[in-house]
Scaffold this motif. Structure first.
Motif, mmCIF file in Angstrom:
data_model
loop_
_atom_site.group_PDB
_atom_site.id
_atom_site.type_symbol
_atom_site.label_atom_id
_atom_site.label_comp_id
_atom_site.label_asym_id
_atom_site.label_seq_id
_atom_site.Cartn_x
_atom_site.Cartn_y
_atom_site.Cartn_z
ATOM 1 N N GLY A 48 0.803 -1.211 0.000
ATOM 2 C CA GLY A 48 0.000 0.000 0.000
ATOM 3 C C GLY A 48 0.837 1.261 0.000
ATOM 4 N N LYS A 49 0.183 2.334 0.420
ATOM 5 C CA LYS A 49 0.787 3.672 0.405
ATOM 6 C C LYS A 49 0.410 4.404 1.686
ATOM 7 C CE LYS A 49 -0.132 8.122 -1.775
ATOM 8 N NZ LYS A 49 -0.976 8.810 -2.741
ATOM 9 N N ALA A 104 10.023 6.309 -1.040
ATOM 10 C CA ALA A 104 9.333 7.532 -1.442
ATOM 11 C C ALA A 104 9.574 7.722 -2.932
ATOM 12 C CB ALA A 104 9.875 8.730 -0.666
ATOM 13 N N SER A 105 8.525 7.937 -3.680
ATOM 14 C CA SER A 105 8.670 8.083 -5.130
ATOM 15 C C SER A 105 9.260 9.433 -5.527
ATOM 16 C CB SER A 105 7.311 7.888 -5.810
ATOM 17 O OG SER A 105 6.367 8.818 -5.305
ATOM 18 N N GLY A 147 16.533 8.011 -3.079
ATOM 19 C CA GLY A 147 17.186 7.263 -2.012
ATOM 20 C C GLY A 147 16.458 7.220 -0.690
ATOM 21 N N GLN A 148 15.258 7.794 -0.578
ATOM 22 C CA GLN A 148 14.552 7.724 0.704
ATOM 23 C C GLN A 148 13.792 6.411 0.786
ATOM 24 O OE1 GLN A 148 12.874 11.135 2.802
ATOM 25 N NE2 GLN A 148 10.936 10.031 2.953
ATOM 26 N N GLY A 149 14.460 5.445 1.358
ATOM 27 C CA GLY A 149 13.861 4.141 1.570
ATOM 28 C C GLY A 149 13.643 3.905 3.047
ATOM 29 N N ALA A 150 12.959 2.814 3.352
ATOM 30 C CA ALA A 150 12.690 2.486 4.747
ATOM 31 C C ALA A 150 12.665 0.977 4.908
ATOM 32 C CB ALA A 150 11.347 3.073 5.188
ATOM 33 N N TYR A 193 5.521 4.105 -0.701
ATOM 34 C CA TYR A 193 4.876 2.883 -1.179
ATOM 35 C C TYR A 193 5.594 1.705 -0.535
ATOM 36 C CZ TYR A 193 2.739 6.059 -4.449
ATOM 37 O OH TYR A 193 2.027 7.101 -4.992
ATOM 38 N N PHE A 194 4.830 0.769 0.032
ATOM 39 C CA PHE A 194 5.454 -0.285 0.826
ATOM 40 C C PHE A 194 4.878 -1.669 0.531
ATOM 41 C CE2 PHE A 194 1.754 0.896 3.303
ATOM 42 C CZ PHE A 194 1.306 -0.309 3.828
#
Length: 181
Positions: A102-103, A139-140, A144-147, A173-174
């Motif tokens: 989801g988002k 983050a789209s 580089g903003q990942g989690a 988006y995950f």
């Protein structure tokens, strides 16, 4: 013997269920589902769910539950998150494993700081270790903003852990997976 025989029961209606579908054993046979043994009956309550029973030849029917649907998670702005927004997400359960995608929108308070967002699960689980729930998010709009997504064992929910790339509200988006414990 009935070894290898398969029974599949599906509940594919939509909307709120107005009745329950109960499956009862025959004779002395028992039904076994993940985490449950020796059942004489089981009830299929979820919309868009399927129960698959396989005979093992020893008076047991081994079952696995399949379920799919949507939910809107409850979010908790745990660390360095000024605001967040939940959107409708989708999930799929096969046996004891649930996959979610989801988002969510995340608005960090400070840049380059450890941040965490709590995400409720569509099907409850008693998470006992960080790796009992895992996944990723990106983050789209921020390079580089990942989690990482891990279990929040104190609250039995997923936790999105990231180092904020900036302080603007961004869609993340995950995808995550966890076991029902």
């Amino acid at each position: 013997t009935n070894t290898g025989q398969i029974i599949e029961i599906a509940r594919l209606d939509s909307g709120s269920p107005t009745s329950l579908m109960t499956i009862s054993r025959a004779g002395s046979d028992t039904i076994e589902l993940p985490g449950q043994t020796g059942l004489t009956s089981t009830t299929l309550t979820a919309v868009n769910s399927r129960l698959r029973l396989v005979a093992d030849g020893t008076s047991k029917w081994i079952g696995s539950v399949e379920e799919a649907g949507t939910y809107t998670p409850t979010l908790d702005n745990t660390t360095n998150i000024a605001a967040s927004t939940a959107y409708q997400c989708q999930f799929m359960r096969v046996g004891k494993v649930v996959t979610v995608s989801g988002k969510v929108d995340v608005d960090p308070t400070a840049p380059a700081a450890a941040s965490a967002l709590g995400i409720s699960l569509p099907i409850a689980s008693n998470l006992g270790a960080l790796e009992d729930c895992s996944g990723t998010a990106f983050a789209s709009g921020i390079a580089g903003q990942g989690a990482a997504i891990r279990a929040n064992i104190a609250n039995d929910r997923a936790e999105m852990a990231l180092v904020s790339g900036d302080i603007t509200n961004q869609p993340m988006y995950f995808s995550l997976c966890y076991e029902i414990i």
